[in-house]
Motif scaffolding. Structure first.
Motif, PDB file in Angstrom:
ATOM      1  N   LEU A 126       0.847  -1.187   0.000  1.00 19.36           N
ATOM      2  CA  LEU A 126       0.000   0.000   0.000  1.00 19.36           C
ATOM      3  C   LEU A 126       0.887   1.243   0.000  1.00 19.36           C
ATOM      4  O   LEU A 126       1.825   1.340   0.799  1.00 19.36           O
ATOM      5  CB  LEU A 126      -0.923   0.005   1.218  1.00 19.36           C
ATOM      6  CG  LEU A 126      -1.897   1.173   1.291  1.00 19.36           C
ATOM      7  CD1 LEU A 126      -2.867   1.162   0.101  1.00 19.36           C
ATOM      8  CD2 LEU A 126      -2.672   1.147   2.603  1.00 19.36           C
ATOM      9  N   LEU A 127       0.569   2.161  -0.901  1.00 22.28           N
ATOM     10  CA  LEU A 127       1.319   3.410  -1.020  1.00 22.28           C
ATOM     11  C   LEU A 127       0.389   4.598  -0.800  1.00 22.28           C
ATOM     12  O   LEU A 127      -0.732   4.615  -1.319  1.00 22.28           O
ATOM     13  CB  LEU A 127       1.942   3.543  -2.409  1.00 22.28           C
ATOM     14  CG  LEU A 127       2.868   2.424  -2.858  1.00 22.28           C
ATOM     15  CD1 LEU A 127       3.186   2.579  -4.338  1.00 22.28           C
ATOM     16  CD2 LEU A 127       4.140   2.412  -2.036  1.00 22.28           C
ATOM     17  N   GLU A 128       0.851   5.573  -0.041  1.00 22.82           N
ATOM     18  CA  GLU A 128       0.184   6.873   0.066  1.00 22.82           C
ATOM     19  C   GLU A 128       1.084   7.845  -0.677  1.00 22.82           C
ATOM     20  O   GLU A 128       2.187   8.142  -0.222  1.00 22.82           O
ATOM     21  CB  GLU A 128       0.026   7.293   1.518  1.00 22.82           C
ATOM     22  CG  GLU A 128      -0.639   8.645   1.664  1.00 22.82           C
ATOM     23  CD  GLU A 128      -0.694   9.106   3.115  1.00 22.82           C
ATOM     24  OE1 GLU A 128      -1.316  10.133   3.347  1.00 22.82           O
ATOM     25  OE2 GLU A 128      -0.094   8.465   3.992  1.00 22.82           O
ATOM     26  N   ASP A 129       0.632   8.283  -1.839  1.00 25.49           N
ATOM     27  CA  ASP A 129       1.482   9.007  -2.778  1.00 25.49           C
ATOM     28  C   ASP A 129       2.691   8.106  -3.065  1.00 25.49           C
ATOM     29  O   ASP A 129       2.508   7.030  -3.591  1.00 25.49           O
ATOM     30  CB  ASP A 129       1.836  10.402  -2.266  1.00 25.49           C
ATOM     31  CG  ASP A 129       0.583  11.287  -2.146  1.00 25.49           C
ATOM     32  OD1 ASP A 129      -0.281  11.220  -3.046  1.00 25.49           O
ATOM     33  OD2 ASP A 129       0.478  12.022  -1.163  1.00 25.49           O
ATOM     34  N   ASP A 130       3.901   8.493  -2.684  1.00 20.94           N
ATOM     35  CA  ASP A 130       5.079   7.653  -2.931  1.00 20.94           C
ATOM     36  C   ASP A 130       5.613   6.985  -1.664  1.00 20.94           C
ATOM     37  O   ASP A 130       6.674   6.378  -1.684  1.00 20.94           O
ATOM     38  CB  ASP A 130       6.193   8.487  -3.564  1.00 20.94           C
ATOM     39  CG  ASP A 130       5.844   8.934  -4.976  1.00 20.94           C
ATOM     40  OD1 ASP A 130       5.151   8.179  -5.683  1.00 20.94           O
ATOM     41  OD2 ASP A 130       6.249  10.043  -5.363  1.00 20.94           O
ATOM     42  N   THR A 131       4.879   7.096  -0.562  1.00 18.22           N
ATOM     43  CA  THR A 131       5.323   6.553   0.716  1.00 18.22           C
ATOM     44  C   THR A 131       4.739   5.163   0.930  1.00 18.22           C
ATOM     45  O   THR A 131       3.521   4.979   0.839  1.00 18.22           O
ATOM     46  CB  THR A 131       4.883   7.474   1.875  1.00 18.22           C
ATOM     47  OG1 THR A 131       5.416   8.782   1.646  1.00 18.22           O
ATOM     48  CG2 THR A 131       5.369   6.950   3.210  1.00 18.22           C
ATOM     49  N   GLU A 132       5.613   4.181   1.218  1.00 18.28           N
ATOM     50  CA  GLU A 132       5.148   2.833   1.517  1.00 18.28           C
ATOM     51  C   GLU A 132       4.502   2.816   2.897  1.00 18.28           C
ATOM     52  O   GLU A 132       5.106   3.246   3.869  1.00 18.28           O
ATOM     53  CB  GLU A 132       6.306   1.835   1.484  1.00 18.28           C
ATOM     54  CG  GLU A 132       6.835   1.581   0.100  1.00 18.28           C
ATOM     55  CD  GLU A 132       7.852   0.441   0.071  1.00 18.28           C
ATOM     56  OE1 GLU A 132       7.938  -0.341   1.051  1.00 18.28           O
ATOM     57  OE2 GLU A 132       8.564   0.345  -0.936  1.00 18.28           O
TER      58      GLU A 132
END
Length: 66
Positions: free
Chosen positions: A51-57
């Motif tokens: 799962l990614l929030e924008d480019d953050t794992e």
């Protein structure tokens, strides 16, 4: 914020699903979607999603039962 899943094969290679990656407006929507689609993803060769929030794992998850 955009929530997406990264799809990985058994060897860790990143896979691109047919039609491209789904985008979601919330973490809950993304999690609900993968809960409905995990069997199809396995059939398509996906073993693990991240799962990614924008480019953050945010977190990885195996599609196989432990």
């Amino acid at each position: 914020m955009v929530w997406t899943w990264r799809y990985e094969g058994a060897d860790g290679a990143v896979l691109t699903p047919e039609g491209g990656a789904e985008e979601f407006t919330s973490q809950g929507d993304a999690e609900s979607w993968v809960g409905e689609e995990w069997k199809r993803l396995l059939d398509d060769g996906v073993e693990r999603v991240v799962l990614l929030e924008d480019d953050t794992e945010i977190y990885p998850m195996s599609l196989r039962e432990a």
